[in-house]
Write a protein that holds these residues in place. Structure first.
Motif, PDB file in Angstrom:
ATOM      1  N   LEU A 249       0.827  -1.200   0.000  1.00 37.43           N
ATOM      2  CA  LEU A 249       0.000   0.000   0.000  1.00 37.43           C
ATOM      3  C   LEU A 249       0.867   1.258   0.000  1.00 37.43           C
ATOM      4  CD1 LEU A 249      -2.806   1.200  -0.013  1.00 37.43           C
ATOM      5  CD2 LEU A 249      -2.852   1.052   2.486  1.00 37.43           C
ATOM      6  N   ALA A 250       1.995   1.218   0.702  1.00 35.51           N
ATOM      7  CA  ALA A 250       2.908   2.367   0.710  1.00 35.51           C
ATOM      8  C   ALA A 250       3.400   2.660  -0.708  1.00 35.51           C
ATOM      9  CB  ALA A 250       4.083   2.097   1.643  1.00 35.51           C
ATOM     10  N   ASP A 251       3.781   1.620  -1.430  1.00 34.01           N
ATOM     11  CA  ASP A 251       4.238   1.782  -2.820  1.00 34.01           C
ATOM     12  C   ASP A 251       3.127   2.365  -3.690  1.00 34.01           C
ATOM     13  OD1 ASP A 251       6.728   0.735  -2.239  1.00 34.01           O
ATOM     14  OD2 ASP A 251       6.272  -1.270  -2.983  1.00 34.01           O
ATOM     15  N   LEU A 252       1.917   1.847  -3.526  1.00 35.39           N
ATOM     16  CA  LEU A 252       0.785   2.285  -4.350  1.00 35.39           C
ATOM     17  C   LEU A 252       0.479   3.766  -4.117  1.00 35.39           C
ATOM     18  CD1 LEU A 252      -1.449   1.116  -6.298  1.00 35.39           C
ATOM     19  CD2 LEU A 252      -2.913   1.025  -4.277  1.00 35.39           C
ATOM     20  N   VAL A 253       0.419   4.158  -2.847  1.00 34.51           N
ATOM     21  CA  VAL A 253       0.091   5.548  -2.508  1.00 34.51           C
ATOM     22  C   VAL A 253       1.197   6.496  -2.974  1.00 34.51           C
ATOM     23  CG1 VAL A 253      -0.311   7.148  -0.598  1.00 34.51           C
ATOM     24  CG2 VAL A 253      -1.369   4.886  -0.561  1.00 34.51           C
ATOM     25  N   TYR A 254       2.444   6.124  -2.724  1.00 37.41           N
ATOM     26  CA  TYR A 254       3.561   7.013  -3.073  1.00 37.41           C
ATOM     27  C   TYR A 254       3.711   7.154  -4.588  1.00 37.41           C
ATOM     28  CZ  TYR A 254       8.177   9.177  -2.807  1.00 37.41           C
ATOM     29  OH  TYR A 254       9.236  10.056  -2.921  1.00 37.41           O
ATOM     30  N   SER A 255       3.356   6.098  -5.329  1.00 37.03           N
ATOM     31  CA  SER A 255       3.515   6.121  -6.787  1.00 37.03           C
ATOM     32  C   SER A 255       2.610   7.141  -7.464  1.00 37.03           C
ATOM     33  CB  SER A 255       3.228   4.726  -7.368  1.00 37.03           C
ATOM     34  OG  SER A 255       1.843   4.406  -7.273  1.00 37.03           O
ATOM     35  N   THR A 256       1.556   7.596  -6.777  1.00 34.69           N
ATOM     36  CA  THR A 256       0.650   8.582  -7.364  1.00 34.69           C
ATOM     37  C   THR A 256       1.268   9.973  -7.445  1.00 34.69           C
ATOM     38  OG1 THR A 256      -0.343   9.158  -5.209  1.00 34.69           O
ATOM     39  CG2 THR A 256      -1.364   7.339  -6.447  1.00 34.69           C
ATOM     40  N   GLY A 257       2.257  10.237  -6.602  1.00 31.51           N
ATOM     41  CA  GLY A 257       2.847  11.565  -6.545  1.00 31.51           C
ATOM     42  C   GLY A 257       2.024  12.555  -5.745  1.00 31.51           C
ATOM     43  N   TYR A 258       0.976  12.072  -5.069  1.00 32.90           N
ATOM     44  CA  TYR A 258       0.094  12.967  -4.313  1.00 32.90           C
ATOM     45  C   TYR A 258       0.647  13.323  -2.940  1.00 32.90           C
ATOM     46  CZ  TYR A 258      -3.341  11.296  -7.779  1.00 32.90           C
ATOM     47  OH  TYR A 258      -3.993  10.960  -8.932  1.00 32.90           O
ATOM     48  N   ILE A 259       1.588  12.522  -2.425  1.00 38.69           N
ATOM     49  CA  ILE A 259       2.128  12.789  -1.097  1.00 38.69           C
ATOM     50  C   ILE A 259       3.619  13.122  -1.199  1.00 38.69           C
ATOM     51  CG2 ILE A 259       0.413  11.304  -0.004  1.00 38.69           C
ATOM     52  CD1 ILE A 259       2.550   9.209   0.409  1.00 38.69           C
ATOM     53  N   LYS A 260       4.112  13.831  -0.194  1.00 38.13           N
ATOM     54  CA  LYS A 260       5.457  14.397  -0.272  1.00 38.13           C
ATOM     55  C   LYS A 260       6.556  13.384   0.021  1.00 38.13           C
ATOM     56  CE  LYS A 260       3.441  18.727   1.380  1.00 38.13           C
ATOM     57  NZ  LYS A 260       3.305  19.652   2.540  1.00 38.13           N
ATOM     58  N   SER A 261       6.302  12.442   0.923  1.00 33.35           N
ATOM     59  CA  SER A 261       7.343  11.486   1.297  1.00 33.35           C
ATOM     60  C   SER A 261       6.750  10.088   1.434  1.00 33.35           C
ATOM     61  CB  SER A 261       8.010  11.897   2.612  1.00 33.35           C
ATOM     62  OG  SER A 261       7.057  12.019   3.644  1.00 33.35           O
ATOM     63  N   TYR A 262       7.625   9.114   1.350  1.00 33.21           N
ATOM     64  CA  TYR A 262       7.195   7.705   1.401  1.00 33.21           C
ATOM     65  C   TYR A 262       6.597   7.407   2.781  1.00 33.21           C
ATOM     66  CZ  TYR A 262       7.412   2.676   0.472  1.00 33.21           C
ATOM     67  OH  TYR A 262       7.093   1.341   0.265  1.00 33.21           O
ATOM     68  N   PRO A 263       5.451   6.721   2.834  1.00 31.29           N
ATOM     69  CA  PRO A 263       4.816   6.422   4.123  1.00 31.29           C
ATOM     70  C   PRO A 263       5.686   5.540   5.015  1.00 31.29           C
ATOM     71  CG  PRO A 263       3.282   6.063   2.306  1.00 31.29           C
ATOM     72  CD  PRO A 263       4.636   6.258   1.699  1.00 31.29           C
ATOM     73  N   LEU A 264       5.483   5.674   6.306  1.00 33.39           N
ATOM     74  CA  LEU A 264       6.111   4.781   7.275  1.00 33.39           C
ATOM     75  C   LEU A 264       5.293   3.482   7.302  1.00 33.39           C
ATOM     76  CD1 LEU A 264       8.187   4.359   9.598  1.00 33.39           C
ATOM     77  CD2 LEU A 264       6.473   5.341  11.134  1.00 33.39           C
ATOM     78  N   VAL A 265       5.962   2.354   7.205  1.00 29.82           N
ATOM     79  CA  VAL A 265       5.269   1.061   7.221  1.00 29.82           C
ATOM     80  C   VAL A 265       5.314   0.486   8.635  1.00 29.82           C
ATOM     81  CG1 VAL A 265       5.203  -1.289   6.309  1.00 29.82           C
ATOM     82  CG2 VAL A 265       5.826   0.612   4.805  1.00 29.82           C
ATOM     83  N   ILE A 266       4.141   0.356   9.244  1.00 23.86           N
ATOM     84  CA  ILE A 266       4.012  -0.262  10.559  1.00 23.86           C
ATOM     85  C   ILE A 266       2.995  -1.394  10.434  1.00 23.86           C
ATOM     86  CG2 ILE A 266       3.318   0.012  12.970  1.00 23.86           C
ATOM     87  CD1 ILE A 266       4.232   2.886  12.862  1.00 23.86           C
ATOM     88  N   SER A 267       3.459  -2.618  10.570  1.00 25.54           N
ATOM     89  CA  SER A 267       2.579  -3.779  10.405  1.00 25.54           C
ATOM     90  C   SER A 267       1.526  -3.843  11.500  1.00 25.54           C
ATOM     91  CB  SER A 267       3.403  -5.073  10.426  1.00 25.54           C
ATOM     92  OG  SER A 267       4.377  -5.070   9.410  1.00 25.54           O
ATOM     93  N   ASN A 268       0.374  -4.386  11.168  1.00 31.03           N
ATOM     94  CA  ASN A 268      -0.636  -4.673  12.180  1.00 31.03           C
ATOM     95  C   ASN A 268      -0.109  -5.723  13.148  1.00 31.03           C
ATOM     96  OD1 ASN A 268      -2.418  -2.934  10.909  1.00 31.03           O
ATOM     97  ND2 ASN A 268      -3.364  -4.542   9.686  1.00 31.03           N
ATOM     98  N   GLY A 269      -0.699  -5.777  14.331  1.00 37.44           N
ATOM     99  CA  GLY A 269      -0.278  -6.747  15.336  1.00 37.44           C
ATOM    100  C   GLY A 269      -1.446  -7.503  15.910  1.00 37.44           C
ATOM    101  N   VAL A 270      -1.151  -8.587  16.583  1.00 38.36           N
ATOM    102  CA  VAL A 270      -2.190  -9.422  17.183  1.00 38.36           C
ATOM    103  C   VAL A 270      -1.753  -9.837  18.580  1.00 38.36           C
ATOM    104  CG1 VAL A 270      -1.245 -11.549  16.170  1.00 38.36           C
ATOM    105  CG2 VAL A 270      -3.647 -11.466  16.798  1.00 38.36           C
ATOM    106  N   ASP A 271      -2.712  -9.980  19.460  1.00 38.03           N
ATOM    107  CA  ASP A 271      -2.459 -10.391  20.836  1.00 38.03           C
ATOM    108  C   ASP A 271      -2.181 -11.894  20.867  1.00 38.03           C
ATOM    109  OD1 ASP A 271      -2.475 -11.030  23.531  1.00 38.03           O
ATOM    110  OD2 ASP A 271      -4.215  -9.783  24.013  1.00 38.03           O
ATOM    111  N   THR A 272      -0.913 -12.249  20.949  1.00 36.86           N
ATOM    112  CA  THR A 272      -0.533 -13.663  20.884  1.00 36.86           C
ATOM    113  C   THR A 272      -0.764 -14.394  22.206  1.00 36.86           C
ATOM    114  OG1 THR A 272       1.761 -12.999  21.317  1.00 36.86           O
ATOM    115  CG2 THR A 272       1.136 -13.389  19.024  1.00 36.86           C
ATOM    116  N   ASN A 273      -1.077 -13.657  23.258  1.00 34.29           N
ATOM    117  CA  ASN A 273      -1.491 -14.318  24.503  1.00 34.29           C
ATOM    118  C   ASN A 273      -2.958 -14.731  24.424  1.00 34.29           C
ATOM    119  OD1 ASN A 273       0.997 -13.988  25.953  1.00 34.29           O
ATOM    120  ND2 ASN A 273       0.503 -11.826  26.182  1.00 34.29           N
TER     121      ASN A 273
END
Length: 398
Positions: A183-207
């Motif tokens: 998604l970061a690649d897709l959004v940045y490829s449009t040229g609509y935003i100034k800098s590449y997004p920070l990628v933070i993966s979703n998480g899950v409660d493993t307990n």
């Protein structure tokens, strides 16, 4: 530090709301002052962005195509910001709930704005995923998905909303975050935003989401021990993006092994009819995560034929439950799964190859058992809630 987290919904409304709610709970656990705002929620701790009357007006506007044009939510945000003086406004999924103009307004007030994108709506005229359409790269018009949620039914305003979003993206000081590099690649490829997004993966409660012994949990749930159990899970089985039609077509090619189909989510009658020749159990929507974990863990595989997705939490939860994802290589899912090690992905809509792989795992169950174990190990290593929180907290304080 005072933080406002804003999302379309609570955890009942999809992955974006669940991420937002997880983050709120983690911040509170770490004694950070945080408020959660949403369009609506049955939970009293979440602050509603609209009054009942405004919500009714909004739905009427959306039905004819005027969604997200008028920023109803500004009044509530301004009221609470005067009292709390928020340092950070963190937006999640805003489609059909929060106007992009609200983000522009806050940016102009020199507030720190973070926007975590959970789908493609930030760069399109309204669709969740453009699929094969490429108009979003220049300007949206004659939308091929008109009438499909979250777009309105009657008037094609994709040109207007795409223009508004491009203006907001290009002229606002916003830190963009995406759960996947895809998604970061897709959004940045449009040229609509100034800098590449920070990628933070979703998480899950493993307990909470843990792997049970299959025979033990099946006995507890009253499920047969001698059946190959295929899990289908979707918040709504009539959502065309989830590609349930391809799951059905794949299952019909598996008559030879006569699997048990375990269906979790809002069941669609038409989908149910198409599987009537198979042994199936329709659980419905499961709000309690402990119960959800048990059903996830009871299955042999999670058949996931979504054709438009980003970084689904359901994939992480099923893997943490010891049930690997077998499905289509969609969106950011290939970033989660190591092919043949902790899951298996085929090209979108290739149900023949999908059927062949499931038959392979059925015939060589020892390989599948190893895959089930590796699936949980992958989540423990890369996708825990602790890692999810650490990454966001670092973003807040830096």
């Amino acid at each position: 530090m005072n933080i406002a987290i804003l999302s379309k919904s609570d955890r009942l409304g999809g992955g974006g709301g669940r991420c937002a709610e997880d983050l709120v709970n983690l911040l509170k656990k770490n004694n950070v002052n945080v408020d959660h705002f949403a369009r609506s929620s049955k939970y009293t701790e979440i602050i509603p962005l609209y009054t009942s009357k405004e919500k009714w007006i909004y739905h009427r506007l959306r039905s004819v195509g005027f969604q997200e044009l008028y920023p109803f939510e500004k009044k509530v945000i301004k009221k609470y910001d005067i009292k709390k003086d928020y340092d950070i406004f963190h937006f999640h999924d805003i489609s059909s709930a929060i106007s992009p103009l609200t983000l522009k307004w806050l940016s102009d007030k020199n507030k720190k704005i973070i926007w975590t994108l959970h789908d493609c709506t930030a760069i399109t005229g309204g669709c969740v995923n453009p699929l094969d359409c490429t108009k979003y790269k220049s300007i949206c018009y004659n939308c091929p998905q008109l009438g499909q949620f979250p777009l309105g039914q009657n008037i094609d305003l994709s040109f207007l909303f795409h223009s508004i979003k491009k203006h907001v993206l290009k002229n606002s000081n916003i830190q963009f975050v995406t759960p996947s590099k895809w998604l970061a690649d897709l959004v940045y490829s449009t040229g609509y935003i100034k800098s590449y997004p920070l990628v933070i993966s979703n998480g899950v409660d493993t307990n909470l989401f843990k792997a049970y012994e299959k025979d033990i949990i099946r006995k507890e749930l009253g499920l047969p021990q001698d059946k190959f159990i295929i899990l289908l899970s979707s918040s709504s089985f009539d959502n065309p993006y989830k590609g349930i039609i391809y799951s059905i077509e794949t299952i019909k090619l598996l008559k030879k092994i006569n699997p048990l189909i375990l269906m979790i989510g809002k069941i669609d009658e038409e989908v149910s009819k198409k599987l009537e020749e198979f042994h199936k159990i329709e659980i419905g929507y499961i709000e309690d995560k402990k119960t959800l974990n048990k059903y996830y863990s009871s299955a042999d595989i999670f058949l996931n034929t979504t054709i438009a997705d980003n970084f689904p939490i359901s994939v992480l939860e099923s893997m943490a439950s010891g049930t690997p994802n077998i499905g289509f290589a969609t969106g950011g899912i290939p970033e989660i799964i190591e092919q043949g090690i902790d899951g298996y992905l085929v090209k979108n809509r290739d149900i023949e190859e999908l059927k062949n792989k499931i038959m392979e795992f059925y015939s060589d169950y020892d390989v599948l058992v190893k895959m089930q174990r590796k699936a949980r190990e992958k989540v423990l290593k890369n996708f825990t809630l602790e890692k999810f929180f650490e990454n966001y907290f670092n973003l807040y304080v830096n």
